[in-house]
Structures are given as C-alpha cells and as structure tokens.
Design a protein around this motif. Structure first.
Motif, PDB file in Angstrom:
ATOM      1  N   LEU A 178       0.812  -1.200  -0.003  1.00 22.05           N
ATOM      2  CA  LEU A 178       0.012   0.072   0.061  1.00 22.05           C
ATOM      3  C   LEU A 178       0.891   1.284   0.038  1.00 22.05           C
ATOM      4  N   PRO A 179       0.467   2.307  -0.477  1.00 19.09           N
ATOM      5  CA  PRO A 179       0.968   3.613  -0.643  1.00 19.09           C
ATOM      6  C   PRO A 179       1.208   4.073   0.961  1.00 19.09           C
ATOM      7  N   MET A 180       2.334   4.916   1.135  1.00 22.76           N
ATOM      8  CA  MET A 180       2.407   5.538   2.284  1.00 22.76           C
ATOM      9  C   MET A 180       3.217   6.659   2.295  1.00 22.76           C
ATOM     10  N   CYS A 181       3.072   7.750   2.976  1.00 28.43           N
ATOM     11  CA  CYS A 181       3.681   8.984   3.141  1.00 28.43           C
ATOM     12  C   CYS A 181       4.994   8.759   4.020  1.00 28.43           C
ATOM     13  N   THR A 182       6.184   8.665   3.408  1.00 30.74           N
ATOM     14  CA  THR A 182       7.338   8.423   4.008  1.00 30.74           C
ATOM     15  C   THR A 182       8.630   9.279   3.490  1.00 30.74           C
ATOM     16  N   LYS A 183       9.507   9.278   4.201  1.00 35.78           N
ATOM     17  CA  LYS A 183      10.763  10.176   3.917  1.00 35.78           C
ATOM     18  C   LYS A 183      11.958   9.056   3.603  1.00 35.78           C
ATOM     19  N   PHE A 184      11.551   7.580   3.922  1.00 31.43           N
ATOM     20  CA  PHE A 184      12.551   6.567   3.510  1.00 31.43           C
ATOM     21  C   PHE A 184      12.499   5.974   2.264  1.00 31.43           C
ATOM     22  N   ARG A 185      13.496   5.559   1.651  1.00 29.89           N
ATOM     23  CA  ARG A 185      13.535   4.929   0.240  1.00 29.89           C
ATOM     24  C   ARG A 185      12.848   3.435   0.216  1.00 29.89           C
ATOM     25  N   GLY A 186      12.465   3.438  -0.672  1.00 28.57           N
ATOM     26  CA  GLY A 186      11.563   1.948  -0.722  1.00 28.57           C
ATOM     27  C   GLY A 186      10.822   2.049  -1.999  1.00 28.57           C
ATOM     28  N   ASN A 200      14.968   5.728  20.101  1.00 27.30           N
ATOM     29  CA  ASN A 200      15.093   5.898  18.315  1.00 27.30           C
ATOM     30  C   ASN A 200      16.150   5.129  17.946  1.00 27.30           C
ATOM     31  N   LYS A 201      17.292   4.791  18.467  1.00 24.98           N
ATOM     32  CA  LYS A 201      18.355   3.992  18.253  1.00 24.98           C
ATOM     33  C   LYS A 201      18.008   2.609  18.107  1.00 24.98           C
ATOM     34  N   ILE A 202      17.127   2.082  19.163  1.00 26.17           N
ATOM     35  CA  ILE A 202      16.823   0.733  19.650  1.00 26.17           C
ATOM     36  C   ILE A 202      15.867   0.502  18.256  1.00 26.17           C
ATOM     37  N   LEU A 203      14.851   1.337  17.999  1.00 27.33           N
ATOM     38  CA  LEU A 203      13.786   1.033  17.054  1.00 27.33           C
ATOM     39  C   LEU A 203      14.328   1.060  15.468  1.00 27.33           C
ATOM     40  N   ASN A 204      15.328   2.107  15.413  1.00 26.41           N
ATOM     41  CA  ASN A 204      15.843   2.261  14.250  1.00 26.41           C
ATOM     42  C   ASN A 204      16.750   0.721  13.780  1.00 26.41           C
ATOM     43  N   THR A 205      17.430   0.372  14.857  1.00 26.83           N
ATOM     44  CA  THR A 205      18.153  -1.030  14.527  1.00 26.83           C
ATOM     45  C   THR A 205      17.131  -2.048  14.351  1.00 26.83           C
ATOM     46  N   LEU A 206      16.062  -2.026  15.319  1.00 21.17           N
ATOM     47  CA  LEU A 206      15.295  -3.082  14.891  1.00 21.17           C
ATOM     48  C   LEU A 206      14.698  -3.072  13.536  1.00 21.17           C
ATOM     49  N   SER A 207      14.306  -1.776  12.711  1.00 23.75           N
ATOM     50  CA  SER A 207      13.639  -1.799  11.621  1.00 23.75           C
ATOM     51  C   SER A 207      14.410  -2.443  10.549  1.00 23.75           C
ATOM     52  N   VAL A 208      15.873  -2.193  10.527  1.00 21.93           N
ATOM     53  CA  VAL A 208      16.694  -2.555   9.600  1.00 21.93           C
ATOM     54  C   VAL A 208      17.279  -3.901   9.640  1.00 21.93           C
ATOM     55  N   GLU A 251       9.966 -10.753  -6.261  1.00 16.79           N
ATOM     56  CA  GLU A 251       8.696 -10.533  -5.550  1.00 16.79           C
ATOM     57  C   GLU A 251       9.423 -10.686  -3.932  1.00 16.79           C
ATOM     58  N   ALA A 252      10.027 -11.429  -3.615  1.00 15.92           N
ATOM     59  CA  ALA A 252      10.757 -11.435  -2.344  1.00 15.92           C
ATOM     60  C   ALA A 252      11.577 -10.472  -1.954  1.00 15.92           C
ATOM     61  N   GLU A 253      12.311  -9.855  -2.805  1.00 17.64           N
ATOM     62  CA  GLU A 253      13.113  -8.566  -2.631  1.00 17.64           C
ATOM     63  C   GLU A 253      12.064  -7.596  -2.730  1.00 17.64           C
ATOM     64  N   LEU A 254      11.173  -7.217  -3.468  1.00 20.26           N
ATOM     65  CA  LEU A 254      10.237  -6.240  -3.371  1.00 20.26           C
ATOM     66  C   LEU A 254       9.489  -6.279  -2.075  1.00 20.26           C
ATOM     67  N   LEU A 255       9.054  -7.512  -1.512  1.00 21.08           N
ATOM     68  CA  LEU A 255       8.577  -7.291  -0.207  1.00 21.08           C
ATOM     69  C   LEU A 255       9.269  -7.107   0.724  1.00 21.08           C
ATOM     70  N   ARG A 256      10.528  -7.492   0.755  1.00 22.46           N
ATOM     71  CA  ARG A 256      11.718  -7.214   1.850  1.00 22.46           C
ATOM     72  C   ARG A 256      11.843  -5.652   2.108  1.00 22.46           C
ATOM     73  N   GLY A 257      12.152  -5.344   0.678  1.00 20.22           N
ATOM     74  CA  GLY A 257      12.275  -3.595   0.594  1.00 20.22           C
ATOM     75  C   GLY A 257      11.196  -2.948   1.155  1.00 20.22           C
ATOM     76  N   LEU A 289       8.823  -4.022   3.210  1.00 18.33           N
ATOM     77  CA  LEU A 289       8.685  -4.130   4.811  1.00 18.33           C
ATOM     78  C   LEU A 289       9.822  -3.278   5.647  1.00 18.33           C
ATOM     79  N   THR A 290      11.038  -3.370   4.956  1.00 17.48           N
ATOM     80  CA  THR A 290      11.839  -2.562   5.599  1.00 17.48           C
ATOM     81  C   THR A 290      11.632  -0.892   5.700  1.00 17.48           C
ATOM     82  N   GLN A 291      11.084  -0.556   4.627  1.00 16.84           N
ATOM     83  CA  GLN A 291      10.551   1.075   4.457  1.00 16.84           C
ATOM     84  C   GLN A 291       9.554   1.163   5.482  1.00 16.84           C
ATOM     85  N   PHE A 292       8.732   0.070   5.441  1.00 18.24           N
ATOM     86  CA  PHE A 292       7.123   0.182   6.153  1.00 18.24           C
ATOM     87  C   PHE A 292       7.692   0.181   7.791  1.00 18.24           C
ATOM     88  N   ARG A 293       8.369  -0.522   8.215  1.00 18.29           N
ATOM     89  CA  ARG A 293       8.953  -0.987   9.480  1.00 18.29           C
ATOM     90  C   ARG A 293       9.679   0.572  10.018  1.00 18.29           C
TER      91      ARG A 293
END
Length: 177
Positions: free
Chosen positions: A25-33, A95-103, A128-134, A136-140
C-alpha cells in the motif's frame, strides 16, 4: 464486538500491488523503498497506529482482504517495538533501538522462521521476495518513527505508560519474537 478492519480494503483496486496475498500500500514516508507516495494525509501507517490499541485485545481476527494482512503485520510489529522499550528509556535511545530493529534482518512470508506462514502466501519468485523485503523495511522504518512521535509526545525522557501497558497483550496470540 468485532475487530476493526482496514479501510484500505478494496476488492479489485488496480493501484494495489500484491506480493503473495500481502498488499503493498502507498504511504507517506521519507524513507527510500518501493512504496508509492500517498495521495492523502491518512495512510496505512496512521491506520495501524490508530487501531493498534483497540485491536490488540482480540484473539481472533477475520481477514477480509490483503490490506488486513498489512494491518496484522503492522500491529505485530508495534508489539515487537514496544517490547524493546522500557519505562525509563529516553527518546534518543528509543530511536536508536527501533531504528536498529527496523533494518535488522527479518523473515518474510515463506521463510521457515516467519511465524505467520499460515496466514500469508509466499512470494512467487526472488524478485517478489526482494520487493516485499524492501517494502517491509521501508514500512518498519516509517512505523517506528511515527510510533515514537506518538509515545513520546508529552515527555521526551520517558514513553507514555498507556502505550507500554500493551506490551503484555498479544494480538491473535502471535508475536514476531
């Protein structure tokens, strides 16, 4: 009382990309993905944050479409994020903890370590697996940033105790940990 479902449930929306049965789904984000930019101010991340506390009380959840699977993933990820925080964790450390968890490396649907393989279909191929991983990383990453904005809104030195109270709740008796 039934659980709250995603408002992004559109049966045959041509704009919604699917990987397996997971909605990209589309999302408003500043992260690449790979996510498309969102047209509205309200996106799936806002919906997950709004519905997290209400839905975390439910043990059963009827899936009505691919957007509900994205909602489930987000709710379980928020639970994982909250379990990493303590009552006296300042914003900078959180912020450090969750940023590490996200990536950090995480399993996706179809991987043997993924806890919800019964609800999600595996991607058809490696692309498709790489698309989903990318995605989910952006999403997280985006979900972690917006979660911190909400739980540290009043006090930058300690998270909101009413959000941390949900660390003991398990949505659908599942968790990523």
């Amino acid at each position: 009382m039934p659980a709250y479902h995603s408002t992004f449930l559109v049966a045959n929306d041509a704009d919604t990309r699917l990987v397996g049965n997971f909605a990209i789904l589309p999302m408003c984000t500043k992260f690449r993905g790979p996510s498309y930019p969102c047209n509205d101010d309200y996106d799936i991340i806002d919906e997950i944050l709004d519905l997290f506390r209400a839905n975390s009380f439910f043990r059963n959840f009827e899936i009505k479409g691919p957007a509900d699977r994205t909602l489930i993933y987000g709710i379980l990820y928020i639970s994982d994020c909250l379990s990493k925080l303590r009552a006296n964790t300042p914003l900078a450390e959180a912020n450090k903890i969750l940023n590490t968890l996200s990536v950090e490396h995480f399993s996706i649907p179809g991987d043997p370590a993924f806890p919800l393989n019964s609800l999600y279909q595996a991607p058809r191929d490696r692309n498709e697996a790489e698309l989903l991983r990318g995605y989910l990383t952006q999403f997280r990453q985006e979900l972690a940033v917006r979660l911190l904005d909400r739980i540290y809104a009043e006090n930058k030195e300690a998270p909101n105790k009413f959000w941390l109270a949900f660390t003991r709740r398990k949505f659908m008796n599942k968790s990523f940990a």
